[in-house]
Design a protein around this motif. Structure first.
Motif, PDB file in Angstrom:
ATOM      1  N   GLU A   1     -17.148  55.679  44.247  1.00  0.00           N
ATOM      2  CA  GLU A   1     -16.147  55.651  42.815  1.00  0.00           C
ATOM      3  C   GLU A   1     -16.190  56.920  42.676  1.00  0.00           C
ATOM      4  O   GLU A   1     -15.082  57.563  42.775  1.00  0.00           O
ATOM      5  CB  GLU A   1     -16.409  54.458  42.247  1.00  0.00           C
TER       6      GLU A   1
ATOM      7  N   ALA B   1      -9.503  55.730  38.367  1.00  0.00           N
ATOM      8  CA  ALA B   1     -10.471  55.946  39.348  1.00  0.00           C
ATOM      9  C   ALA B   1     -11.458  56.651  38.208  1.00  0.00           C
ATOM     10  O   ALA B   1     -12.669  56.538  38.491  1.00  0.00           O
ATOM     11  CB  ALA B   1     -10.081  57.440  40.737  1.00  0.00           C
TER      12      ALA B   1
ATOM     13  N   ALA C   1     -12.821  52.984  36.991  1.00  0.00           N
ATOM     14  CA  ALA C   1     -14.287  52.864  37.981  1.00  0.00           C
ATOM     15  C   ALA C   1     -15.197  53.298  38.131  1.00  0.00           C
ATOM     16  O   ALA C   1     -15.630  52.752  38.364  1.00  0.00           O
ATOM     17  CB  ALA C   1     -12.824  52.107  39.665  1.00  0.00           C
ATOM     18  N   TRP C   2     -15.045  54.337  37.625  1.00  0.00           N
ATOM     19  CA  TRP C   2     -16.365  55.293  37.839  1.00  0.00           C
ATOM     20  C   TRP C   2     -17.287  55.009  37.116  1.00  0.00           C
ATOM     21  O   TRP C   2     -18.718  54.437  37.127  1.00  0.00           O
ATOM     22  CB  TRP C   2     -16.066  57.138  38.444  1.00  0.00           C
TER      23      TRP C   2
END
Length: 195
Positions: free
Chosen positions: A63, A169, A172-173
């Motif tokens: 991620e 993104a 999500a990380w």
């Protein structure tokens, strides 16, 4: 002493935020309480997570790689020169039409009308024509300038905190960092104290 994280400056704050949330997670609090080390355990776990940041970060590596790649692309795109000469030319013409032409036309109308009425000749007609041109150019140019200003005011897309792909993104990380990295690591560290 805590070792500095090997993360870009902009990601260190995210790591610290997720670390703070993970330390407050029910699983971590339960493990600390079961070990009888809840009072001093939080700072011990915080220090352990920072010292083992590479291990913790590895759990969310896919991620993070995607987020870093998207951010690098967005940064590179932001540094590219914006080439919009046609848009600048159009807004420049609206400026001429909306500001300069009315000023010149009204000044000409005043001169023509004064001379026309004083001399009693055809300059009166020219004065009224110039006044009409000034009024029309003021209306058209003003409307064009307002339209150009409205088109130019749009929110920037792709910001890191925005709802775009880069923002997703990043989220999500951070979620992977907390769920697969920090919380399991902190629970394991708290349970090791009990053994």
């Amino acid at each position: 002493m805590d070792r500095p994280l090997r993360l870009p400056q902009q990601d260190q704050a995210d790591f610290e935020t997720e670390l703070g949330r993970a330390l407050g997670a029910p699983q971590v609090r339960t493990a600390l309480r079961d070990g009888g080390d809840e009072a001093r355990g939080v700072e011990r776990l915080r220090r352990a997570a920072r010292e083992n940041a590479a291990y913790v970060l590895a759990a969310a590596a896919p991620e993070y790689e995607r987020y870093a790649l998207l951010r690098a692309d967005a940064d590179a795109e932001a540094r590219l020169p914006v080439d919009e000469p046609s848009r600048e030319r159009v807004s420049g013409w609206w400026g001429v039409l909306g500001v300069i032409v009315p000023i010149v036309a009204v000044a000409a109308a005043v001169v023509f009308l004064l001379l026309g009425y004083v001399l009693g000749n055809a300059l009166v007609v020219a004065g009224w024509v110039a006044a009409g041109v000034g009024a029309v150019s003021l209306l058209v140019g003003g409307a064009g300038l307002l339209g150009a200003a409205a088109r130019g005011e749009g929110p920037a897309e792709g910001e890191a905190d925005g709802p775009g792909e880069l923002g997703r993104a990043r989220d999500a990380w951070r979620a992977a960092l907390a769920e697969r990295g920090l919380v399991p690591f902190l629970v394991a560290q708290a349970n090791m104290r009990q053994v």
